[in-house]
Design a protein around this motif. Sequence first.
Motif, short mmCIF file in Angstrom:
data_model
loop_
_atom_site.label_atom_id
_atom_site.label_comp_id
_atom_site.label_asym_id
_atom_site.label_seq_id
_atom_site.Cartn_x
_atom_site.Cartn_y
_atom_site.Cartn_z
N ASP A 1 -64.02 165.82 -27.44
CA ASP A 1 -63.72 165.72 -28.86
C ASP A 1 -65.03 165.66 -29.62
N THR B 1 -53.27 168.07 -27.61
CA THR B 1 -53.37 166.86 -28.44
C THR B 1 -54.83 166.54 -28.71
N ARG B 2 -55.08 165.97 -29.89
CA ARG B 2 -56.43 165.65 -30.33
C ARG B 2 -56.55 164.16 -30.62
N ARG B 3 -57.63 163.57 -30.14
CA ARG B 3 -57.84 162.14 -30.37
C ARG B 3 -58.13 161.85 -31.84
N ARG B 4 -58.84 162.77 -32.50
CA ARG B 4 -59.14 162.62 -33.92
C ARG B 4 -58.46 163.74 -34.69
N PRO B 5 -58.17 163.55 -35.97
CA PRO B 5 -57.43 164.56 -36.75
C PRO B 5 -58.31 165.72 -37.21
N TYR C 1 -52.13 172.41 -32.14
CA TYR C 1 -53.02 171.25 -32.05
C TYR C 1 -52.39 170.08 -32.81
N HIS D 1 -52.45 165.74 -33.65
CA HIS D 1 -53.17 164.47 -33.65
C HIS D 1 -52.37 163.46 -32.84
N GLN D 2 -52.99 162.84 -31.86
CA GLN D 2 -52.27 161.93 -30.97
C GLN D 2 -51.65 160.75 -31.71
N GLU D 3 -52.42 160.12 -32.59
CA GLU D 3 -51.97 158.87 -33.19
C GLU D 3 -50.81 159.07 -34.16
N LEU E 1 -51.98 169.67 -36.66
CA LEU E 1 -53.23 170.00 -37.37
C LEU E 1 -53.32 171.48 -37.67
#
Length: 384
Positions: free
Chosen positions: A41, A210-214, A305, A307-309, A314
Amino acid sequence: MQSLCPVQSCAMAETEEEEMVSAEASGFSDLSDSEFLEILDLDDSQESSASLSNPGPSSELPGKDGKLISLPKGKRGLDVSSPMERFHLNYLYVTDLSTQNWCEQQMVYGKEIPDFLVPEKAAVLDTGASIHLARELEVHDLRTVPITTKEDAWAVKFLNMLLMIPTLQSEGRIREFPVFGEVDGVLLVGVIDELHYTAKGELELVELKTRRRPVLPLEAQKNKDYFQVSLYKYIFDAMVQGKVTTASLIHHTKLHPEKPLGPSVLRHAQQGGFSVKSLGDLMELVFLSLTLSDLPVIDILKIEYIHQETATVLATEVVAFEEKEVRGKVQHCMAYWMGHREPQGVDIEEAWKCRTCNYADICQWRQGGGVHSSTLEPQAKKAK
């Protein structure tokens, strides 16, 4: 025929021999190909200034339990076996090749110390796996079936395929579909996140990342993802066109098709209305289903893509399939696996990738300034 739920294999090891079989899993990893999540990331600002020729101080790394793990120091040039033989591999995963496309040297170190995974990356994988499972449960109910042999493990995958093929044709959407095929003499396997028909009747593949940050990944990471979904299409199309054979699959996996299925697998097959006794019976049904069900080739490739949280989408990227380019990349990858060339690290222009690599401190490619340090030693001796 009764309704049959997709199943998950649950290894039951009662002997040392069975324990080894369970560890191999089957033709598919327990962490499915689609759940090999994005763990790099990076900020765009990191793309510039890491040096390839900055050797680190240590040849040991902390493992998951905090203990130091020593990396092999042998000269690869003296190793007469191919990487497929050296790593005791019968087949490769699609994610092996897509990771190889990111940094081949990093992928090799990952094979040499397979138990190494830093806690923060393990947490990212766990979160992403949960998201994938939630997505799958939206479409399929899952049932756990105990297994003790690799034949049973493959049988579970074949049973799922026998369910998913008619489901795709009747309901228009499936998730976690296994694919496999021989590419340049090597068996390649994977799991497609999602297949569905569009309103125009086109078959569309969707890969979830999935992405840890947006934020969206860098272009280099997108290219890795593009290669991954292109490989899925390449293999899937060959399967539905009848280009994949049982003989090839048996040859590479060392499966025993005549071996009777375990009681749990056999019971599940019978509940679904499949009159089978061995893995070979199931293989025959799967290959007939693939070629006789009028499944088309994949028309559209997409990557989603998320965002995980927040579970926010995205972006959705449409990937153009370039067969000539894909074949060229595959041939380059396979040249390493067949032992025709040494592994390569990143070019100097992409040395920024080293910033997040766990192996940067001991990387021979970096120590040699873009060439394996072992290949420099004879020259150094002559200079003395």
